[in-house]
Design an enzyme around this catalytic site. Structure first.
Site, short mmCIF file in Angstrom:
data_model
loop_
_atom_site.label_atom_id
_atom_site.label_comp_id
_atom_site.label_asym_id
_atom_site.label_seq_id
_atom_site.Cartn_x
_atom_site.Cartn_y
_atom_site.Cartn_z
CD GLU A 1 -0.44 -4.31 1.41
OE1 GLU A 1 -0.03 -5.48 1.65
OE2 GLU A 1 0.23 -3.28 1.68
CG ASP B 1 -5.04 -3.18 1.94
OD1 ASP B 1 -5.08 -4.42 1.74
OD2 ASP B 1 -4.23 -2.64 2.71
CG HIS C 1 -2.35 0.54 0.78
ND1 HIS C 1 -3.50 0.28 1.46
CD2 HIS C 1 -2.71 1.38 -0.25
CE1 HIS C 1 -4.52 0.91 0.88
NE2 HIS C 1 -4.06 1.58 -0.15
CG HIS D 1 -4.42 -2.60 8.23
ND1 HIS D 1 -4.53 -3.47 7.17
CD2 HIS D 1 -4.06 -3.34 9.31
CE1 HIS D 1 -4.25 -4.70 7.59
NE2 HIS D 1 -3.96 -4.65 8.88
CG ASP E 1 -6.40 -0.72 4.32
OD1 ASP E 1 -6.26 -1.82 4.87
OD2 ASP E 1 -5.44 -0.05 3.88
CG ASP F 1 -2.51 1.41 5.56
OD1 ASP F 1 -2.22 0.59 6.46
OD2 ASP F 1 -2.86 1.05 4.41
CG ASP G 1 -5.59 -5.55 4.38
OD1 ASP G 1 -6.42 -4.63 4.48
OD2 ASP G 1 -4.36 -5.39 4.58
CG HIS H 1 2.44 -2.15 4.31
ND1 HIS H 1 1.81 -3.34 4.00
CD2 HIS H 1 2.90 -2.28 5.57
CE1 HIS H 1 1.88 -4.16 5.04
NE2 HIS H 1 2.54 -3.54 6.00
#
Ligand code: ARG
Ligand code: MN
Ligand code: MN
Ligand code: MN
Length: 299
Positions: free
Chosen positions: A271, A226, A97, A126, A124, A128, A228, A141
């Site tokens: 990702e 992302d 990312h 996350h 995402d 980030d 994930d 990332h």
């Protein structure tokens, strides 16, 4: 639409190897053909050159792993995108990312639209939003959004040559993993983040409506997806999986509704880690997400 695909085969920002192969896996999952079948004109511009970790010492400076080669790849990415005409829809393929520091900057500064406000939708698990000092890992990332808003390492912040993203122009969706100090920074910056609790409680439809309202002052939108963000049962091929993610349909509905808005002008897919995947399932799912954002409908 004219779609231009650009790969950034980089895993220098991640703690685990393998996302450098993500762009290749997405192409292998028939990305171009899928988009052509939707009626788009597709050009694959190939890959941005990225340094190979085995050719370097694991270089950690001021808490940042592989800073120099990441700055270089992001700078090249931003330059390539900024040079594309306004009527092109850039679809950028990571990579980890950290590539989004380059893609968001390049798209924000692209063509005649340069200077107009661009909203960022960050899909995402996350946020980030770590800075070099808040990061528990040193992995870049986990830090792209902080740098896009002007906080962190001066070289990464400087990618936009003075440009940075306003925190109020960012909406995050799918969030379920935030580090301790990262949480304070995010709150301080006032960035809107829809957690998985919000997804459960409000549903994607309401979240998209609120997001449109919130980003109504921006001229266009960039979606950074992302893999994930999706539940690991849907997208197992990621380096930092977190349970309790978006379902297959929640992911698609999000893309379908954003597509209906007609305001999205660029997208990242990041990702995807083929080394950890099950028969390229994650790349295939992410190709289908891109298709939904680019107009695919059930009927
Ligand atoms: N928050 C963790 C970190 O800073 C994980 C970040 C994961 N980021 C990602 N793009 N997968 O290291
Ligand atoms: Mn250096
Ligand atoms: Mn991410
Ligand atoms: Mn993530």
């Amino acid at each position: 639409m004219n779609v231009s695909i650009l790969g950034i085969p980089m895993d220098l920002g991640a703690g685990r190897r393998g996302v450098d192969m993500g762009a290749s896996a997405l192409r292998n999952a028939h990305l171009s053909r899928t988009l052509r079948e939707l009626g788009h004109t597709v050009h694959d511009l190939g890959d941005v050159p990225v340094a190979i970790p085995e050719t370097m010492d694991k270089h950690i400076e001021s808490g940042l792993v592989f800073l120099d080669p990441i700055v270089q790849a992001c700078r090249t990415t931003a330059e390539r995108l900024a040079a594309l005409p306004d009527d092109v829809f850039p679809l950028t393929l990571g990579g980890d990312h950290s590539v989004s520091m380059g893609t968001v900057t390049g798209n924000a500064l692209r063509g005649n639209a340069a200077g107009t406000r661009m909203g960022l939708i960050w899909v995402d698990a996350h946020t980030d939003y770590n800075t070099p000092s808040s990061s528990p890992s040193g992995n870049i990332h986990g830090m792209p959004v902080a740098h896009l808003t002007g906080r962190g390492d001066p070289e990464l912040v400087g990618l936009g040559g003075g440009w940075s993203l306003r925190p109020e122009d960012i909406v995050m969706i799918g969030i379920r993993s935030v580090d301790r100090f990262e949480r304070d920074l995010l709150r301080e910056a006032g960035i809107k983040a829809y957690t998985m609790k919000d997804v459960d409680q409000l549903g994607i439809t309401r979240i998209v409506a609120e997001t449109q309202e919130r980003l109504s002052d921006t001229a266009r939108l960039h979606v950074s997806f992302d893999a994930d963000a999706l539940d690991p049962s849907v997208a197992p091929g990621v380096g930092t999986p977190v349970p309790g993610g978006l379902t297959y349909r929640e992911g698609h509905l999000l893309m379908e509704l954003l597509s209906d808005s007609g305001r999205v002008t660029s997208m990242d897919i990041v990702e995807v880690n083929p080394v950890l995947d099950v028969r390229n399932q994650t790349a295939e799912v992410m190709v289908s997400m891109a298709a939904s954002l680019l107009g695919q409908r059930i009927l």
